[in-house]
Design an enzyme around this catalytic site. Structure first.
Site, PDB file in Angstrom:
ATOM      1  CG  ASP A  14      -1.872   1.166   1.339  1.00 27.23           C
ATOM      2  OD1 ASP A  14      -2.387   1.517   0.222  1.00 27.23           O
ATOM      3  OD2 ASP A  14      -2.129   1.852   2.318  1.00 27.23           O
ATOM      4  CB  SER A  15       0.076   4.890  -0.399  1.00 28.51           C
ATOM      5  OG  SER A  15      -0.925   4.734   0.282  1.00 28.51           O
ATOM      6  CE1 TYR A  46       2.406   5.478  -3.743  1.00 31.33           C
ATOM      7  CE2 TYR A  46       1.305   3.415  -4.769  1.00 31.33           C
ATOM      8  CZ  TYR A  46       2.152   4.299  -4.388  1.00 31.33           C
ATOM      9  OH  TYR A  46       3.511   3.242  -4.370  1.00 31.33           O
ATOM     10  N   GLY A  47      -3.618   8.410  -3.973  1.00 29.89           N
ATOM     11  CA  GLY A  47      -4.827   8.913  -4.688  1.00 29.89           C
ATOM     12  C   GLY A  47      -5.006  10.145  -5.437  1.00 29.89           C
ATOM     13  CB  CYS A  77      -2.888   0.002  -2.649  1.00 29.14           C
ATOM     14  SG  CYS A  77      -3.296   1.552  -3.356  1.00 29.14           S
ATOM     15  CG  ASN A  78      -9.442  -0.054  -2.676  1.00 27.23           C
ATOM     16  OD1 ASN A  78     -10.507  -0.836  -3.079  1.00 27.23           O
ATOM     17  ND2 ASN A  78      -9.152  -0.150  -1.425  1.00 27.23           N
ATOM     18  CB  THR A  79      -5.078   4.317  -5.621  1.00 31.79           C
ATOM     19  OG1 THR A  79      -5.903   4.707  -4.528  1.00 31.79           O
ATOM     20  CG2 THR A  79      -4.896   5.150  -6.619  1.00 31.79           C
ATOM     21  CD  GLU A 154      -0.580   7.030   5.935  1.00 33.15           C
ATOM     22  OE1 GLU A 154       0.396   7.079   6.605  1.00 33.15           O
ATOM     23  OE2 GLU A 154      -0.840   5.712   5.286  1.00 33.15           O
ATOM     24  CB  CYS A 186      -9.430   4.313   0.198  1.00 35.18           C
ATOM     25  SG  CYS A 186      -7.764   4.631   0.955  1.00 35.18           S
ATOM     26  CB  THR A 187      -6.780  -0.519   2.202  1.00 38.07           C
ATOM     27  OG1 THR A 187      -5.556   0.295   1.785  1.00 38.07           O
ATOM     28  CG2 THR A 187      -6.943  -1.705   1.259  1.00 38.07           C
ATOM     29  CG  HIS A 188      -5.239   5.038   4.275  1.00 39.99           C
ATOM     30  ND1 HIS A 188      -4.774   4.305   3.017  1.00 39.99           N
ATOM     31  CD2 HIS A 188      -4.457   5.346   5.169  1.00 39.99           C
ATOM     32  CE1 HIS A 188      -3.256   4.609   3.145  1.00 39.99           C
ATOM     33  NE2 HIS A 188      -3.144   5.268   4.189  1.00 39.99           N
TER      34      HIS A 188
HETATM   35  N1  DGL Z   1      -5.054   2.890   0.751  1.00 39.49           N
HETATM   36  C1  DGL Z   1      -4.880   3.049  -0.871  1.00 39.49           C
HETATM   37  C2  DGL Z   1      -6.264   2.879  -1.630  1.00 39.49           C
HETATM   38  O1  DGL Z   1      -6.532   1.831  -0.892  1.00 39.49           O
HETATM   39  C3  DGL Z   1      -3.959   4.438  -1.078  1.00 39.49           C
HETATM   40  C4  DGL Z   1      -4.472   5.672  -0.805  1.00 39.49           C
HETATM   41  C5  DGL Z   1      -3.478   6.681  -0.958  1.00 39.49           C
HETATM   42  O2  DGL Z   1      -2.470   6.684  -0.691  1.00 39.49           O
HETATM   43  O3  DGL Z   1      -4.245   7.867  -1.440  1.00 39.49           O
HETATM   44  O4  DGL Z   1      -6.491   3.385  -2.328  1.00 39.49           O
END
Ligand code: DGL
Length: 273
Positions: A14-15, A46-47, A77-79, A154, A186-188
């Protein structure tokens, strides 16, 4: 399959700390598997990156994981899953699984009016809408881009009233559409569960795509005869920047302080070479 192949780690990335929500699910469903967790903390979020940047980062990370001899890669990471899954699947010769299709399939089982909250890049890609409609064309989908969530998480600002205010703003259109299901795109975002639950009607059910992703990974391991029957090795954590910050932040979610390493190099991209 040889014992040696079975004992290899599963690589997940993930990021940042978002992938820990996938790791937590791996610990629950596949406790015997050893994990290598990679977080690209130097380049998060990443988003809000461009599609070519995301494709480039994912390519580098998967290459690094392959060189680290993992037996399978899970994109936590979904992105990355939305923008670069097909690209790396065709390039690398090992099972690589993403979150979008497992998440979409779980969503159509739960509801007919589905809201997806995601990063700007995931929302713009339309990946969830496409996958959900492919699974069930009668389902209605609303995708909301939530650019502030990842930076707030974060920065450990979950308890900040501003986070609540932002969540309220993002969810408003979904409440107006009377969604019956909310997908964490998003996994966050599972870290926001209590805030999101407090804002949505009780009848709305939540989908964490990590649950279905890990189920799919379990099936794949079984099919390829790659399950580890021995005891798992401690999870290895590698990040591209600020290992202390990552260790501190993840302690709260993991329940232990992980040992986090960063290869000693000069440039960020050298880590991956
Ligand atoms: N946790 C990631 C996701 O699921 C990346 C989020 C990010 O870095 O913007 O998209």
């Amino acid at each position: 399959m040889t014992t040696e192949a079975r004992e290899k780690r599963i690589g997940i990335f993930d990021s940042g700390i978002g992938g820990l929500t996938v790791l937590r699910e791996l610990y629950r469903q596949l406790p015997n598997e050893s994990i290598l967790y990679f977080a690209d903390t130097a380049r998060l979020p990443y988003g809000t990156r461009t599609n070519p940047e995301i494709s480039w980062f994912v390519d580098e990370i998967v290459e690094w994981l392959v060189r680290s001899e993992v037996k399978m890669v899970l994109m936590a990471c979904n992105t990355s899953s939305a923008l670069a899954l097909e690209q790396v699947k065709s390039k690398f010769d090992l099972p690589i699984l993403g979150l979008i299709v497992p998440g979409a399939n779980a969503a159509v089982k739960q509801g007919k009016r589905v809201g997806v909250i995601a990063t700007p890049a995931t929302a713009a890609s339309n990946a969830y809408r496409r996958a959900i409609l492919q699974a069930d064309a009668s389902v209605q989908v609303w995708q909301i881009s939530c650019p502030y969530f990842v930076p707030l998480i974060e920065q450990n600002q979950l308890d900040d009233p501003y986070t609540y205010q932002i969540a309220q703003e993002y969810l408003m259109p979904l409440i107006q559409q009377q969604i019956d299901t909310l997908v964490y795109g998003c996994t966050h975002y599972p870290y926001l569960e209590s805030i999101l639950r407090s804002l949505l009607p009780m009848s709305v059910s939540f989908v964490d795509p990590a649950v279905s992703l890990v189920k799919a990974a379990a099936r794949e391991l079984e099919m390829m005869n790659l399950q580890n029957y021995k005891r798992a090795k401690p999870t290895q954590f590698v990040v591209t920047a600020s290992p202390e910050k990552f260790a501190e932040l993840s302690r709260k979610w993991l329940g232990y302080t992980p040992i986090v390493t960063t290869p000693k190099i000069k440039k960020v991209t050298d880590i991956l070479s």
